[in-house]
Design a protein around this motif. Structure first.
Motif, PDB file in Angstrom:
ATOM      1  N   LEU A  18      -2.011  -2.808   1.035  1.00  0.00           N
ATOM      2  CA  LEU A  18      -2.349  -2.312  -0.295  1.00  0.00           C
ATOM      3  C   LEU A  18      -1.187  -2.591  -1.242  1.00  0.00           C
ATOM      4  O   LEU A  18      -0.018  -2.579  -0.823  1.00  0.00           O
ATOM      5  CB  LEU A  18      -2.594  -0.795  -0.269  1.00  0.00           C
ATOM      6  CG  LEU A  18      -4.031  -0.317  -0.076  1.00  0.00           C
ATOM      7  CD1 LEU A  18      -4.550  -0.772   1.264  1.00  0.00           C
ATOM      8  CD2 LEU A  18      -4.111   1.197  -0.179  1.00  0.00           C
ATOM      9  N   THR A  19      -1.500  -2.828  -2.490  1.00  0.00           N
ATOM     10  CA  THR A  19      -0.447  -2.931  -3.500  1.00  0.00           C
ATOM     11  C   THR A  19      -0.016  -1.511  -3.849  1.00  0.00           C
ATOM     12  O   THR A  19      -0.704  -0.538  -3.512  1.00  0.00           O
ATOM     13  CB  THR A  19      -0.963  -3.615  -4.777  1.00  0.00           C
ATOM     14  OG1 THR A  19      -2.003  -2.796  -5.309  1.00  0.00           O
ATOM     15  CG2 THR A  19      -1.510  -4.993  -4.476  1.00  0.00           C
ATOM     16  N   LEU A  20       1.095  -1.411  -4.550  1.00  0.00           N
ATOM     17  CA  LEU A  20       1.584  -0.075  -4.897  1.00  0.00           C
ATOM     18  C   LEU A  20       0.570   0.702  -5.732  1.00  0.00           C
ATOM     19  O   LEU A  20       0.374   1.898  -5.529  1.00  0.00           O
ATOM     20  CB  LEU A  20       2.908  -0.181  -5.656  1.00  0.00           C
ATOM     21  CG  LEU A  20       4.141  -0.293  -4.751  1.00  0.00           C
ATOM     22  CD1 LEU A  20       5.403  -0.099  -5.574  1.00  0.00           C
ATOM     23  CD2 LEU A  20       4.076   0.759  -3.644  1.00  0.00           C
ATOM     24  N   SER A  21      -0.068   0.023  -6.646  1.00  0.00           N
ATOM     25  CA  SER A  21      -1.020   0.751  -7.498  1.00  0.00           C
ATOM     26  C   SER A  21      -2.251   1.146  -6.675  1.00  0.00           C
ATOM     27  O   SER A  21      -2.859   2.195  -6.913  1.00  0.00           O
ATOM     28  CB  SER A  21      -1.390  -0.071  -8.732  1.00  0.00           C
ATOM     29  OG  SER A  21      -2.132  -1.204  -8.338  1.00  0.00           O
ATOM     30  N   GLN A  22      -2.602   0.316  -5.687  1.00  0.00           N
ATOM     31  CA  GLN A  22      -3.704   0.701  -4.798  1.00  0.00           C
ATOM     32  C   GLN A  22      -3.334   1.934  -3.977  1.00  0.00           C
ATOM     33  O   GLN A  22      -4.143   2.823  -3.766  1.00  0.00           O
ATOM     34  CB  GLN A  22      -4.073  -0.468  -3.878  1.00  0.00           C
ATOM     35  CG  GLN A  22      -4.931  -1.527  -4.551  1.00  0.00           C
ATOM     36  CD  GLN A  22      -5.186  -2.729  -3.663  1.00  0.00           C
ATOM     37  OE1 GLN A  22      -4.298  -3.156  -2.912  1.00  0.00           O
ATOM     38  NE2 GLN A  22      -6.380  -3.279  -3.733  1.00  0.00           N
ATOM     39  N   TRP A  23      -2.090   1.988  -3.521  1.00  0.00           N
ATOM     40  CA  TRP A  23      -1.634   3.180  -2.791  1.00  0.00           C
ATOM     41  C   TRP A  23      -1.730   4.420  -3.667  1.00  0.00           C
ATOM     42  O   TRP A  23      -2.152   5.486  -3.230  1.00  0.00           O
ATOM     43  CB  TRP A  23      -0.192   3.005  -2.291  1.00  0.00           C
ATOM     44  CG  TRP A  23      -0.083   2.276  -0.978  1.00  0.00           C
ATOM     45  CD1 TRP A  23       0.516   1.072  -0.771  1.00  0.00           C
ATOM     46  CD2 TRP A  23      -0.593   2.699   0.293  1.00  0.00           C
ATOM     47  NE1 TRP A  23       0.408   0.706   0.546  1.00  0.00           N
ATOM     48  CE2 TRP A  23      -0.266   1.691   1.233  1.00  0.00           C
ATOM     49  CE3 TRP A  23      -1.295   3.810   0.736  1.00  0.00           C
ATOM     50  CZ2 TRP A  23      -0.609   1.766   2.576  1.00  0.00           C
ATOM     51  CZ3 TRP A  23      -1.640   3.896   2.080  1.00  0.00           C
ATOM     52  CH2 TRP A  23      -1.308   2.896   2.971  1.00  0.00           C
TER      53      TRP A  23
END
Lengths: 415, 415
Positions: free
Chosen positions: B191-196
């Motif tokens: 996951l990307t940070l924003s997805q996290w």
């Protein structure tokens, strides 16, 4: 953080092991003593470790051929085999007929954890467990957590100051058919051979399933065979049973608690089924058992020279325990302490009852800073040349002090 | 013996770990290969052990001051502290605020065993567990045994040949409020940070309790901090959670399976309550955890020179894995194997998917004696200079052979 914790309703746990030890550690008195260590102690007051262990540890660490690969879930085969032979003897019918086996378990409770799970799943009707022992056993908790109804019964008679086999008989008389009977340290039972035979026949007719505990083979009589003789009677009596065989203490590697859940079945086919089910439980418990303790023990058991050296070290420990007990008794006598103290030397093993009332124990803890469990069962290896006078004087004082309020009965009733 | 066995109704257990390994061992073919070891392997085909471990083992065995006394039930304090600092960093708010703690557990499943018990007792309403992982996890069994309803979900998409974060999102969308979400190796989630951040907000609003698994910190990126970065986000996001931190594999001491059940709570008071309850469960499970693995790891973590040497050894392993993956991909390309093999190098860590269909796996096992789990997830460290050609030729053959019966979709749909 304004959020409510998901742990809001979780209280502090009660009755954690070691509250006496905690009190002892918090005590600032320079004379304080703790007489309830589980480990066997040396004359210098350190946890005893068999001389062969350090040597073997070093050998193992220097072995370049050793890899650190996972053990199978069932554990180390050579360890299980060597331990079974130690328990039953190489030529035991159960071993010769391939109907004794085991699963390598973790810590002093692991074998009970595994066995209790098996019994819960495969003997659903047997939901009652009786535990007969000379002490409060931690295994009670294991069975309780698993949903068994647990009855615990001590064979120590604090009035007669002895282990009373009749307690065992009366328990067996009243227990329900098909229940599980955990017999704590079997050597404390003090039954004669014919009494054992009578008990075995009662257990058979009631289809009671025995679950033994051998927590420190060799540390009772200093004789490995003697310490498990009764278990061998059960084998030759055609019993099926479980046994928790914990060997760490007999080697002094308390920190590498390894044990085996030993299974004796009527034939190899049943044994394989039981062991396979136990292995699947072990998979969910820890997946793979730790190796070091098992490796040390196996290295010693499978090497004649090391084995002899280990046996010798056990003999020395046991001799020292008997000597300490004799000295304690003699010193109490010289101090004119009222009462008989023969029970101290009548029992073998590291731990034993002082035969004190709860007031006397309280006196020792509060006035003398000698930390002793409420039931007065102490580890005699905690007594050594530098503290024996303080301890025996304390006991003597406690007995004199509480003489008026005595609830400990004399051995013979006065007319 | 005419008596009926009490074990008459006990069948052989199914699905025991290692049936593939058993098949491999029974295979007589000299070319046979096993690519599914759990341990990290060296170029020579032996279980990898960090160079610092042997040295440390020897030091420990030579230390005359060391006694082998029981550890407290909670385990070795210095080990827990050092492991927590490794996981979260010394200056983590959870550590500074005394709201991160742990209990020393046994084996790769011990932390899950302990955590599941706790959740079963203290979060009675949360009886549903979702396990999201890139592989079949043994923990599913642990929760199942405890009476939880378990749903397992792989984030590996065998058609797109990649880890698909959308699977994680769709699971979180449908899971019930207050359930337990086990996230397998967090680094596989991709996951990307924003997805996290989006995921964390969904978990919070649904009061989902996260239970992480960190099975081999340092063996993914060769960077200890990088490997647990996501976990640190959860801490700073104010989450309460459990985490199974298993360190044995990162040191190569597979045979001394030690782990920690890590607890992060909102404050110290809650932490103490949770840890005390966990300790009482540990008491019934094994009473005292074994020491050796913890002692080795703590000795290394608390010594700057050894720590550096260990970190270096991790880097070397990870570099070697990436090199092996590159070579496998290149060889498959040179053999003209149809399909894209980029997914092999797109993922870090010892284990990864080959991206084969079940027919292709069957071909490799039956025709080439290359033992691979059905899902095609192998341990890339099992591939070395002496077997890489045989393996890649085998894979290529399998792909060509099964071309007609293909059920593996191409990466892009043809018009």
């Amino acid at each position: 953080m304004p959020t409510l914790s998901v742990f809001t309703d979780v209280p502090l746990a009660h009755k954690l092991e070691g509250s006496l030890l905690k009190m002892y550690k918090q005590d600032d008195c320079p004379n304080k003593l703790f007489l309830a260590y589980r480990a066997c102690m040396t004359r210098e007051g350190c946890p005893w470790v068999s001389v062969v262990v350090r040597k073997t540890q070093l050998q193992i660490s220097q072995d370049p051929s050793l890899n650190y690969e996972y053990l199978p879930t069932m554990g180390m085969k050579s360890f299980i085999q060597a331990s079974l032979e130690l328990l039953f003897g190489k030529h035991s019918p159960a071993i010769m007929e391939n109907r004794a086996g085991g699963v390598h378990t973790v810590g002093d409770n692991g074998a009970f954890q595994l066995g209790a799970r098996f019994l819960r799943t495969w003997r659903r009707d047997a939901n009652v467990v009786y535990i007969i022992s000379s002490q409060q056993e931690p295994h009670g908790l294991v069975f309780q957590d698993m949903g068994f109804t647990v009855y615990e019964c001590s064979i120590w008679d604090p009035k007669k100051l002895c282990m009373d086999p009749n307690i065992l008989f009366s328990v067996v008389e009243q227990i329900p058919r098909g229940c599980v009977l955990v017999i704590g340290n079997i050597l404390d039972c003090k039954l004669t051979l014919s009494q054992w035979a009578k008990l075995m026949s009662a257990l058979k007719s009631k289809q009671v399933f025995p679950f033994f505990d051998i927590p420190c083979q060799g540390l009772h009589n200093g004789d490995l065979e003697e310490d498990t003789r009764i278990l061998r009677y059960f084998v030759s009596g055609g019993f099926e049973f479980f046994c928790s065989q914990s060997l760490s203490r007999s080697f002094g590697i308390y920190d590498e608690g390894v044990s085996i859940l030993v299974v004796v079945a009527l034939n190899n086919q049943h044994l394989l089924c039981v062991v396979s089910q136990l292995t699947s439980f072990a998979q969910s418990l820890w997946l793979n058992p730790p190796t070091r303790g098992a490796r040390v023990i196996t290295s010693i058991l499978c090497n004649c020279a090391l084995l002899e050296e280990w046996k010798q070290s056990l003999k020395e420990v046991v001799e020292n325990i008997m000597l300490t007990k004799e000295k304690v008794k003699e010193k109490l006598r010289l101090l004119g302490t009222p009462g008989s103290w023969d029970h101290i030397t009548e029992h073998s093993g590291t731990h034993g009852y002082l035969g004190l009332t709860s007031q006397q124990v309280e006196y020792l803890v509060k006035k003398k800073h000698i930390y002793i469990p409420k039931n007065g069962r102490i580890n005699f290896t905690c007594i050594n040349a530098s503290n024996i006078d303080y301890i025996t004087q304390g006991i003597s004082e406690a007995v004199f002090f509480t003489r008026g309020q005595e609830n400990r009965l004399p051995k013979e009733k006065k007319p």
